[in-house]
Structures are given as structure tokens and as C-alpha cells.
Design a protein around this motif. Structure first.
Motif, short mmCIF file in Angstrom:
data_model
loop_
_atom_site.label_atom_id
_atom_site.label_comp_id
_atom_site.label_asym_id
_atom_site.label_seq_id
_atom_site.Cartn_x
_atom_site.Cartn_y
_atom_site.Cartn_z
N LYS A 43 0.84 -1.20 0.00
CA LYS A 43 0.00 0.00 0.00
C LYS A 43 0.88 1.25 0.00
CE LYS A 43 -3.68 -2.61 0.82
NZ LYS A 43 -3.24 -3.91 0.42
N PRO A 44 0.36 2.34 -0.58
CA PRO A 44 1.13 3.59 -0.55
C PRO A 44 1.16 4.18 0.86
CG PRO A 44 -1.08 4.00 -1.36
CD PRO A 44 -0.95 2.50 -1.20
N LYS A 71 3.66 7.17 -7.94
CA LYS A 71 2.88 6.41 -8.92
C LYS A 71 1.67 7.25 -9.28
CE LYS A 71 4.50 2.18 -8.94
NZ LYS A 71 4.89 1.57 -10.16
N THR A 72 1.42 7.45 -10.56
CA THR A 72 0.29 8.25 -11.01
C THR A 72 -0.84 7.33 -11.43
OG1 THR A 72 1.80 9.95 -11.77
CG2 THR A 72 -0.44 10.05 -12.60
N ARG A 73 -2.02 7.57 -10.87
CA ARG A 73 -3.18 6.73 -11.18
C ARG A 73 -4.21 7.58 -11.92
NH1 ARG A 73 -6.44 3.31 -6.66
NH2 ARG A 73 -7.13 5.36 -5.93
N LYS A 87 7.18 -2.35 -5.14
CA LYS A 87 7.97 -3.04 -4.10
C LYS A 87 8.70 -2.03 -3.22
CE LYS A 87 8.43 -7.21 -6.78
NZ LYS A 87 9.25 -8.10 -7.55
N GLU A 88 8.77 -0.78 -3.69
CA GLU A 88 9.41 0.30 -2.93
C GLU A 88 8.35 1.10 -2.19
OE1 GLU A 88 11.91 2.80 -5.36
OE2 GLU A 88 12.25 1.15 -6.74
N THR A 89 8.78 1.90 -1.22
CA THR A 89 7.88 2.85 -0.57
C THR A 89 7.39 3.82 -1.64
OG1 THR A 89 9.12 2.66 1.48
CG2 THR A 89 7.71 4.59 1.24
#
Length: 121
Positions: A43-44, A71-73, A87-89
Motif C-alpha cells: 500500500k502507498p 505512482k500516477t493513477r 515493491k518500494e515505498t
């Protein structure tokens, strides 16, 4: 983010952390593939629901300054989960509020913001 934004909107109204009661509903709102809606899915740490282009710019600068992946949604265009899994923060910049579709008949052009869904285009 407040320092980088020229908007009059209180930044706390567009930034959601896991401690915010609306975090889960905002996170799940545009997940189209349930493979990415599991307990194990990373989760972010924050979701930014930009209202203006200034908020987008501010979120990008903020993530860059603190060294966190952004990350752009864009409303439902990502069936592979690339915009909301890492997999990263990471931070999600959610574009669902930026959904204007402007058609100019005289110039035969259209501008579609990133948050517009296929039905709105």
C-alpha cells in the motif's frame, strides 16, 4: 506539499494517509483488477487526490525532494496495477478529480484530462 502549491485549497483535504478514515475507500476506488486488492498487496504511504495542476506539480516536487517513488493513477486505465503497486515505498498521485473533457469544434481539437474515464471521453 503546502510549500510547493500556490493553490488556496487546504492540502490536508487532498492528502490521505493510512490513518485517515477515507484512505482505504480512496485507495480501492479505481482498482479494476481484484488481484491488486489483497491484504498482501503493498500500500502507498500517502494518496494525493489532486484538484488542480498545481497540486500535481507540488506532489511531484514533494516526492522528488523526499526521495519517494510517485505512482500516477489515472481513472481506470491501468489494468496491470502499475500505478498502484510497488515493491518500494511509494505515494499515489490520483488524478480522478482532473476529469474535464473540452472539445473545440472550430479548431477540431479536444483536451482530455488524465482522470477522465472512457465513458466521459
Amino acid at each position: 506539499m503546502s510549500k510547493n502549491s500556490s493553490s488556496n485549497v487546504d492540502v490536508s483535504s487532498i492528502v490521505y494517509s493510512p490513518q485517515n478514515a477515507s484512505f482505504t475507500s480512496v485507495l480501492k476506488a479505481y482498482i479494476k483488477d481484484l488481484r491488486f486488492d489483497t491484504f498482501e498487496t503493498p500500500k502507498p504511504i500517502i494518496i494525493v487526490t489532486a484538484l488542480t495542476e498545481a497540486h500535481v506539480q507540488s506532489a511531484v516536487l514533494c516526492a522528488k525532494n523526499v526521495g519517494i517513488q510517485l505512482k500516477t493513477r489515472s481513472c481506470g486505465h491501468d489494468f496491470d496495477g502499475i500505478s498502484y503497486v510497488s515493491k518500494e515505498t511509494f505515494i499515489i498521485l490520483d488524478m480522478f478529480n482532473l476529469r474535464d473533457v473540452i472539445v473545440n469544434i472550430s479548431t477540431e481539437s479536444a483536451v482530455v484530462q488524465a482522470g477522465a474515464t472512457l465513458g466521459e471521453c
